[in-house]
Design a protein around this motif. Structure first.
Motif, short mmCIF file in Angstrom:
data_model
loop_
_atom_site.label_atom_id
_atom_site.label_comp_id
_atom_site.label_asym_id
_atom_site.label_seq_id
_atom_site.Cartn_x
_atom_site.Cartn_y
_atom_site.Cartn_z
N GLY A 24 0.81 -1.22 0.00
CA GLY A 24 0.00 0.00 0.00
C GLY A 24 0.84 1.27 0.00
O GLY A 24 0.30 2.37 0.09
N THR A 25 2.16 1.09 -0.08
CA THR A 25 3.07 2.24 -0.11
C THR A 25 4.37 1.80 -0.77
O THR A 25 4.71 0.63 -0.79
CB THR A 25 3.32 2.78 1.32
N PHE A 26 5.08 2.78 -1.33
CA PHE A 26 6.37 2.51 -1.98
C PHE A 26 7.39 3.47 -1.41
O PHE A 26 7.20 4.69 -1.46
CB PHE A 26 6.23 2.70 -3.50
N GLN A 27 8.47 2.91 -0.85
CA GLN A 27 9.49 3.74 -0.21
C GLN A 27 10.46 4.33 -1.21
O GLN A 27 11.14 5.31 -0.91
CB GLN A 27 10.23 2.93 0.85
N GLY A 28 10.57 3.72 -2.39
CA GLY A 28 11.46 4.24 -3.42
C GLY A 28 12.38 3.18 -3.97
O GLY A 28 12.65 2.17 -3.32
N ALA A 29 12.85 3.43 -5.18
CA ALA A 29 13.86 2.60 -5.81
C ALA A 29 15.21 2.91 -5.17
O ALA A 29 15.34 3.90 -4.45
CB ALA A 29 13.90 2.91 -7.31
N PRO A 30 16.23 2.09 -5.42
CA PRO A 30 17.54 2.37 -4.82
C PRO A 30 18.03 3.79 -5.06
O PRO A 30 18.54 4.44 -4.14
CB PRO A 30 18.44 1.32 -5.47
N ILE A 31 17.84 4.34 -6.26
CA ILE A 31 18.29 5.72 -6.52
C ILE A 31 17.48 6.73 -5.72
O ILE A 31 18.00 7.74 -5.25
CB ILE A 31 18.23 6.05 -8.05
N ILE A 88 9.13 13.58 -4.75
CA ILE A 88 8.30 13.31 -3.58
C ILE A 88 9.21 13.04 -2.38
O ILE A 88 9.97 12.08 -2.38
CB ILE A 88 7.36 12.11 -3.81
N TYR A 89 9.11 13.89 -1.39
CA TYR A 89 9.91 13.74 -0.17
C TYR A 89 9.07 13.01 0.89
O TYR A 89 8.81 13.51 1.97
CB TYR A 89 10.36 15.10 0.34
N ALA A 90 8.63 11.82 0.55
CA ALA A 90 7.84 10.95 1.42
C ALA A 90 7.68 9.63 0.69
O ALA A 90 8.10 9.50 -0.46
CB ALA A 90 6.46 11.57 1.69
N GLU A 91 7.07 8.66 1.35
CA GLU A 91 6.72 7.43 0.67
C GLU A 91 5.57 7.72 -0.29
O GLU A 91 4.80 8.66 -0.09
CB GLU A 91 6.30 6.37 1.69
N LEU A 92 5.47 6.91 -1.33
CA LEU A 92 4.37 7.04 -2.28
C LEU A 92 3.24 6.12 -1.84
O LEU A 92 3.39 4.90 -1.88
CB LEU A 92 4.85 6.67 -3.69
N PRO A 93 2.10 6.68 -1.41
CA PRO A 93 0.99 5.82 -1.00
C PRO A 93 0.19 5.35 -2.22
O PRO A 93 0.00 6.10 -3.18
CB PRO A 93 0.15 6.75 -0.12
N LEU A 94 -0.30 4.14 -2.15
CA LEU A 94 -1.12 3.60 -3.23
C LEU A 94 -2.35 4.48 -3.45
O LEU A 94 -2.84 4.59 -4.57
CB LEU A 94 -1.52 2.16 -2.90
#
Length: 116
Positions: A24-31, A88-94
C-alpha cells in the motif's frame, strides 16, 4: 516557476509495483533512497526518463500519480536539462496512484501512459 500539472509518473520494475500494491506504499527505488526523494516525471518527461535510466530493462510499469494527494511532500526542482521535475519527499501511497500499467508504446512509437 510554476508547476506543470497535478499528475506525474513513476517508472517501476515489476517487483517495485508488487511492493506498492501489496504494502500500500512505496518507499522508493535504490536511486530514490540514495537521493532522499522519489524521482517522478511529467507526461512530457517520462519517455526520456525511461530511455535514459531504464534502457534494456524489461518488466517495467508506469504509475500515474495524483500529486495533489501528496501535499507539501511534492517539490518541483530543476533537474535534467534545467527542467522542473516533481520529487516526492515521502513514501508514495497507493491511494495517490490513479492508474498503472506496463510500459507500452502506441502505433507511432510514443510511450503510452496509463490513463489517469
Amino acid at each position: 516557476m510554476s508547476q506543470p500539472g497535478p499528475v506525474a509518473y513513476k517508472i517501476l520494475t515489476g517487483e517495485q509495483l508488487q511492493q506498492l500494491l501489496s504494502a500500500g506504499t512505496f518507499q522508493g527505488a535504490p536511486i530514490d533512497l540514495a537521493d532522499g526523494y522519489i524521482h517522478m516525471s511529467t507526461a512530457g518527461q517520462t519517455q526520456e526518463t525511461l530511455e535514459k535510466h531504464f534502457a534494456g530493462q524489461s518488466d517495467l510499469h508506469i504509475a500515474a500519480v495524483d500529486l495533489t494527494r501528496l501535499g507539501d511532500a511534492v517539490k518541483w526542482e530543476v533537474s535534467r536539462g534545467g527542467a522542473l521535475f516533481p520529487h516526492i519527499y515521502a513514501e508514495l501511497p497507493l491511494s495517490a496512484v490513479l492508474a498503472h500499467g506496463p510500459v507500452a508504446y502506441d502505433e507511432s512509437g510514443d510511450l503510452a501512459l496509463p490513463a489517469a
